[in-house]
Design a protein around this motif. Structure first.
Motif, PDB file in Angstrom:
ATOM      1  N   ASP A   1       0.829  -1.210   0.000  1.00  0.00           N
ATOM      2  CA  ASP A   1       0.000   0.000   0.000  1.00  0.00           C
ATOM      3  C   ASP A   1       0.863   1.260   0.000  1.00  0.00           C
ATOM      4  O   ASP A   1       0.520   2.259  -0.646  1.00  0.00           O
ATOM      5  CB  ASP A   1      -0.914   0.013   1.223  1.00  0.00           C
ATOM      6  CG  ASP A   1      -2.038  -1.010   1.129  1.00  0.00           C
ATOM      7  OD1 ASP A   1      -2.291  -1.517   0.015  1.00  0.00           O
ATOM      8  OD2 ASP A   1      -2.652  -1.304   2.169  1.00  0.00           O
ATOM      9  N   ALA A   2       1.972   1.215   0.736  1.00  0.00           N
ATOM     10  CA  ALA A   2       2.861   2.379   0.793  1.00  0.00           C
ATOM     11  C   ALA A   2       3.450   2.678  -0.579  1.00  0.00           C
ATOM     12  O   ALA A   2       3.491   3.842  -1.018  1.00  0.00           O
ATOM     13  CB  ALA A   2       3.977   2.126   1.804  1.00  0.00           C
ATOM     14  N   ILE A   3       3.885   1.641  -1.278  1.00  0.00           N
ATOM     15  CA  ILE A   3       4.473   1.844  -2.605  1.00  0.00           C
ATOM     16  C   ILE A   3       3.413   2.272  -3.610  1.00  0.00           C
ATOM     17  O   ILE A   3       3.659   3.135  -4.470  1.00  0.00           O
ATOM     18  CB  ILE A   3       5.221   0.570  -3.049  1.00  0.00           C
ATOM     19  CG1 ILE A   3       6.500   0.409  -2.204  1.00  0.00           C
ATOM     20  CG2 ILE A   3       5.561   0.622  -4.538  1.00  0.00           C
ATOM     21  CD1 ILE A   3       7.269  -0.856  -2.480  1.00  0.00           C
ATOM     22  N   SER A   4       2.210   1.723  -3.490  1.00  0.00           N
ATOM     23  CA  SER A   4       1.119   2.158  -4.377  1.00  0.00           C
ATOM     24  C   SER A   4       0.788   3.628  -4.155  1.00  0.00           C
ATOM     25  O   SER A   4       0.574   4.382  -5.120  1.00  0.00           O
ATOM     26  CB  SER A   4      -0.126   1.295  -4.134  1.00  0.00           C
ATOM     27  OG  SER A   4       0.090  -0.028  -4.550  1.00  0.00           O
ATOM     28  N   TRP A   5       0.710   4.036  -2.893  1.00  0.00           N
ATOM     29  CA  TRP A   5       0.445   5.445  -2.586  1.00  0.00           C
ATOM     30  C   TRP A   5       1.543   6.328  -3.183  1.00  0.00           C
ATOM     31  O   TRP A   5       1.256   7.373  -3.795  1.00  0.00           O
ATOM     32  CB  TRP A   5       0.372   5.654  -1.073  1.00  0.00           C
ATOM     33  CG  TRP A   5       0.090   7.072  -0.663  1.00  0.00           C
ATOM     34  CD1 TRP A   5      -1.127   7.638  -0.448  1.00  0.00           C
ATOM     35  CD2 TRP A   5       1.061   8.112  -0.425  1.00  0.00           C
ATOM     36  NE1 TRP A   5      -0.985   8.971  -0.095  1.00  0.00           N
ATOM     37  CE2 TRP A   5       0.340   9.286  -0.083  1.00  0.00           C
ATOM     38  CE3 TRP A   5       2.444   8.169  -0.480  1.00  0.00           C
ATOM     39  CZ2 TRP A   5       0.982  10.486   0.214  1.00  0.00           C
ATOM     40  CZ3 TRP A   5       3.090   9.368  -0.198  1.00  0.00           C
ATOM     41  CH2 TRP A   5       2.355  10.517   0.157  1.00  0.00           C
TER      42      TRP A   5
END
Length: 446
Positions: free
Chosen positions: A421-425
């Protein structure tokens, strides 16, 4: 099978094979001359990491570079190297005392195409805690993801995030921080200014790497967890004053140690108690005026521990100093936290390391595990509140996981569960997609 899926599958197979091979090998290299040779726990540090006596004037200027073999790589069908081509870097930065310093790191040019709009983006990865020995550096971890001998064990666990970013077509530059890798000084562990400057100057250095597809027009993101989360948080705060030429599209700060007084108390007696020694070593490196205090309060066991830890990686510290109480290191049996609380000079030094007094540049995603009792959840949540009060564009993410009884696992688990999720954000920000602060939800957020 889609090209990206095929590439990721091939990289995963190669990673497994290479990790097995790395576990059987000693990570030693032959230095050019005996006079230049630096050996840390049986690992000969390549001569590349020895800084020159004179550095360039401009921050972020490349001092030297060379090809860096990626252990976890394989040839692509089109003649490229998967997941990319790496370059080892040494660049100039400025430390917390305003003095020039050489910092090492690595740049990786991805083989995958960037699927977003505009030029290929660049993400500066700030590593989590790796240790204080030069053999622990993140750039060496790309070449030796798992290295061990009879004296040290080093794991390049940040490689996972780096490879996930490369798979998205994002160029990556990773910093080794001040004194980790570079052999001229000790690593100034959790010094917010040193770390922030090293991260921002890594971006500048990446732009001048030969063959790099990134430029001053490339969107820039920052990624870091734990020590790295503190480094990216500090970099977002200092960007406008230190590196106005580095515009930030987004910053991920996971489990940031924003309040070192709180963190010092939490890690004392934990599996990662050795990090207290790295902190003290770093403080003394940054401010030699604190040395009389160390001499007065540390007993022989404490002084020996600091020397021993100065060349250790995380696994070494877990095995050698796990669950150690700092009271066993002091002359009067007080803990390091108690000594800090009663010593104005130490209070002042740690107060100067506090993150959260400046508005961060650009959107920031701050994640913290609600069960994290190593880098305490409460102080990370407070950083989000502080930034919100300053008008920051903050996306706060409370990672809800049950406590498993181990402070180290409580801290490490959110890194893995939230990483996707962090990388997608972050890639959404690099692609120019808008985000909205959720500061308004803080009263009901855990």
């Amino acid at each position: 099978m889609p090209a990206r899926t095929r590439d990721l599958l091939a990289a995963a197979i190669t990673a497994a094979a290479c990790l097995t091979a790395q576990a059987l090998a000693l990570t030693t290299a032959t230095a050019a001359t005996a006079s230049d040779e630096v050996v840390s726990r049986g690992v000969t540090i390549p001569e590349f990491y020895n800084p020159p006596t004179t550095l360039p004037a401009a921050d972020g200027t490349l001092v030297r570079s060379e090809p860096l073999p990626l252990a976890l790589s394989l040839p692509g069908l089109d003649g490229s190297t998967l997941p990319g081509t790496a370059t080892r870097l040494m660049y100039k930065s400025t430390d917390s005392n305003g003095q020039p310093v050489a910092v090492t790191g690595a740049y990786v040019e991805p083989s995958a195409d960037w699927s977003g709009a505009g030029p290929r983006p660049l993400v500066a990865v700030a590593p989590g805690t790796l240790g204080q020995g030069d053999q622990c550096s993140a750039s060496m971890g790309l070449e030796h993801p798992l290295s061990l001998n009879s004296q040290t064990v080093s794991v390049g666990y940040e490689d996972l995030a780096i490879y996930r970013l490369l798979a998205e077509g994002v160029a990556v530059v990773v910093t080794d921080y001040v004194g980790l890798g570079a052999t001229d000084r000790l690593h100034t562990y959790v010094n917010r200014i040193d770390e922030a400057h090293a991260v921002l100057d890594a971006v500048r250095a990446a732009r001048s790497v030969s063959g790099a597809s990134v430029s001053a027009n490339s969107p820039v993101g920052l990624y870091g967890y734990s020590q790295g989360g503190g480094a990216t948080a500090a970099a977002a705060e200092l960007q406008s004053s230190y590196a106005p030429d580095v515009t930030l599209s987004g910053t991920y700060a996971g489990a940031p140690p924003a309040d070192l007084t709180s963190v010092t108390k939490a890690i004392d007696g934990s599996e990662l108690a050795g990090a207290l020694g790295w902190s003290l070593n770093g403080f003394l490196q940054s401010d030699p005026e604190l040395k009389p205090l160390a001499e007065a309060h540390l007993n022989d066991a404490g002084k020996a521990a600091l020397t021993d830890l100065s060349t250790m990686c995380v696994a070494d510290a877990l095995l050698g100093y796990g669950y150690t109480r700092s009271s066993s290191w002091t002359t009067d049996g007080e803990s390091i936290g108690d000594i800090i609380a009663s010593t104005p000079a130490l209070q002042k030094f740690l107060d100067e390391q506090r993150i959260g007094r400046l508005k961060p540049s650009g959107p920031v995603r701050l994640a913290t595990g609600v069960s994290d009792n190593l880098v305490p959840h409460a102080q990370a949540r407070q950083l989000a509140l502080d930034w919100c009060a300053l008008g920051g564009d903050v996306t706060y993410k409370a990672v809800v996981l049950p406590s498993v009884g181990s402070a180290l696992l409580n801290h490490f688990a959110p890194l893995l569960t939230d990483q996707g999720d962090a990388i997608s954000w972050l890639t959404d920000r690099l692609a120019g997609r808008p985000t909205a602060s959720n500061c308004w939800t803080m009263p009901v957020q855990p």
